[in-house]
Scaffold this active site. Structure first.
Site, PDB file in Angstrom:
ATOM      1  N   TRP A 322       0.832  -1.207   0.000  1.00  0.00           N
ATOM      2  CA  TRP A 322       0.000   0.000   0.000  1.00  0.00           C
ATOM      3  C   TRP A 322       0.867   1.258   0.000  1.00  0.00           C
ATOM      4  CZ3 TRP A 322      -0.201   3.966   3.606  1.00  0.00           C
ATOM      5  CH2 TRP A 322      -1.202   4.915   3.402  1.00  0.00           C
ATOM      6  N   HIS A 323       1.984   1.219   0.690  1.00  0.00           N
ATOM      7  CA  HIS A 323       2.823   2.408   0.793  1.00  0.00           C
ATOM      8  C   HIS A 323       3.480   2.779  -0.532  1.00  0.00           C
ATOM      9  CE1 HIS A 323       2.457   1.968   5.181  1.00  0.00           C
ATOM     10  NE2 HIS A 323       2.824   3.221   5.235  1.00  0.00           N
ATOM     11  N   GLY A 324       3.643   1.832  -1.420  1.00  0.00           N
ATOM     12  CA  GLY A 324       4.251   2.174  -2.697  1.00  0.00           C
ATOM     13  C   GLY A 324       4.423   0.976  -3.590  1.00  0.00           C
TER      14      GLY A 324
END
Length: 466
Positions: A322-324
């Site tokens: 989700w963060h990248g």
């Protein structure tokens, strides 16, 4: 438009005056908030606003079908989740997975050529996707009724939290939107302290740490000693905390001034005694969302010890993704998953919290270092850069340190920090005793000091890119 810019500050003062001029008309206030939120999204790109509008309309129609369908509500919910995930995957992960998907198609001799183009990630897409998922699930569970369309549109686009969170739950935030009674400014002194803390954290301390220690050391780690490299690791851990918690402070203060409450997102995470405590204190709204909508639906801890550890790894893997869209973020998430699994195994065979019960300081120190070194994968753009940094830590023992003073400063700050955790509450109490006419003078003085001591340039919000 940066929320820390002078332009935004001046526009917000004008908006604030107009907003509270209609304090007897909360529906009109909602309209002002909705228009302002879309204008802010449009300031990044008008396409972003269009995507948000289309996504809002489609999600809202699905929520109606969930509500009115007695026999097919679950199917509509699944369809809504597929739409949400597909929308996020298209804009955020298309480039990352395109090569892998193309290779898979070639293996099976499927004559489809995926297009070669870069997809620009719409601002706030991760956050309004999570908001919409909480809304659809709450409607399915009958926790809330289907909202009015314009209330739902404001829920997804609410400008304080759309850029970088925190993640709002539909059942908690929609009732604040749909009020009929006049709103009030909530905790104005606390709002003032939060905004001032944000400016100091992000603009002054975070920017200065980044320019003085983080950027120079990470630019070429092979030239620095072990002490210097530790300074770089510690400094980035401090910077990302100051940046993200500073943003949360800012938007929480803005929301309070507008009559809204946002969820708590940080609670002194670097005082955690283990990784479980850390994730109960860091980005709390995300941690709780992953727990409630991923970890528990996977089975949580209800299906045996081994299955629990698999669920933990899957949840943390998805947190990293989700963060990248990059292998470095996936490794970061997996490292935290492995750390929690190791902690659970240790609890099972040696007793729960055996280290923290015997020595809380050692437990906190171990947790701090584990978190700091996982930040390496978060900061570095690719895996090779992170490995180079780790390699330098083991080979540059004989190089003379250049940042030994910084090392001492960070050590002192780490020891003193637990004694300072109540300073914001103390400052709020003290400020409440000050004459309100003095507040503008105090704000101007703080702003002048920040501008004087802060490095040049406008700092970015790190989590705005997620």
């Amino acid at each position: 438009m940066s929320y820390l810019s002078i332009e935004f500050g001046l526009l917000f003062i004008v908006f604030f005056a107009i907003y509270w001029a209609f304090n007897l008309l909360p529906k009109f206030q909602n309209a002002l908030l909705l228009v302002s939120s879309y204008l802010i999204v449009s300031s990044y790109s008008w396409q972003f606003a269009l995507i948000l509008g289309v996504y809002t309309s489609v999600t809202y129609l699905i929520s109606i079908m969930i509500s009115v369908s007695k026999d097919h509500a679950k199917s509509w919910l699944i369809f809504g989740l597929i739409i949400s995930i597909s929308n996020l995957a298209l804009f955020k992960y298309f480039d990352f997975f395109r090569q892998e998907l193309q290779a898979l198609l070639n293996v099976f001799h499927i004559p489809i050529l995926l297009p070669l183009f870069s997809v620009l990630i719409p601002i706030g897409i991760s956050f309004y996707t999570f908001h919409s998922v909480s809304y659809l699930v709450s409607v399915k569970r009958k926790e809330i009724e289907v909202a009015k369309f314009w209330d739902f549109a404001l829920f997804l686009s609410f400008f304080p939290s759309i850029v970088a969170g925190p993640i709002n739950r539909a059942k908690d935030f929609l009732p604040q939107i749909s009020v009929c009674e006049p709103r009030q400014i909530l905790e104005p002194y606390r709002a003032f302290i939060l905004i001032m803390m944000s400016i100091i954290k992000v603009y002054c301390l975070g920017g200065w740490i980044n320019d003085a220690w983080v950027n120079p050391i990470f630019a070429n780690p092979l030239e620095f000693s072990v002490i210097d490299l530790l300074v770089g690791v510690y400094a980035y851990a401090i910077q990302i905390y100051l940046n993200f918690s500073g943003y949360t402070d800012l938007v929480t203060g803005i929301a309070l001034l507008l009559g809204f409450r946002l969820p708590i997102n940080f609670n002194q995470p670097y005082l955690s005694l283990n990784l479980r405590h850390f994730w109960a204190r860091w980005h709390i709204s995300l941690s709780q969302w992953i727990r409630d909508y991923i970890y528990i639906p996977l089975g949580g801890n209800r299906k045996g010890f081994t299955r629990t550890q698999i669920n933990v790894l899957l949840a943390m893997f998805l947190s990293g993704l989700w963060h990248g869209a990059g292998i470095n973020f996936i490794i970061w998430g997996i490292c935290h998953g492995i750390g929690i699994v190791a902690l659970n195994i240790g609890d099972r065979f040696f007793g729960r919290d055996v280290i923290s019960q015997r020595s809380p300081f050692i437990a906190r120190l171990l947790t701090w270092h584990y978190v700091c070194f996982t930040w390496l994968f978060f900061y570095c753009e690719n895996l090779s850069d992170a490995l180079d940094y780790l390699m330098a830590l083991t080979h540059n023992v004989m190089i003379k340190p250049q940042y030994w003073q910084a090392f001492l400063i960070i050590m002192v700050a780490y020891l003193v920090y637990p004694m300072c955790k109540n300073l914001p509450n103390l400052a709020t109490v003290l400020l409440s005793k000050v004459n309100k006419l003095c507040l503008p003078v105090i704000m101007i003085l703080i702003l002048w000091c920040v501008i004087y001591f802060a490095p040049s340039g406008m700092p970015d919000f790190i989590y705005a890119s997620f």
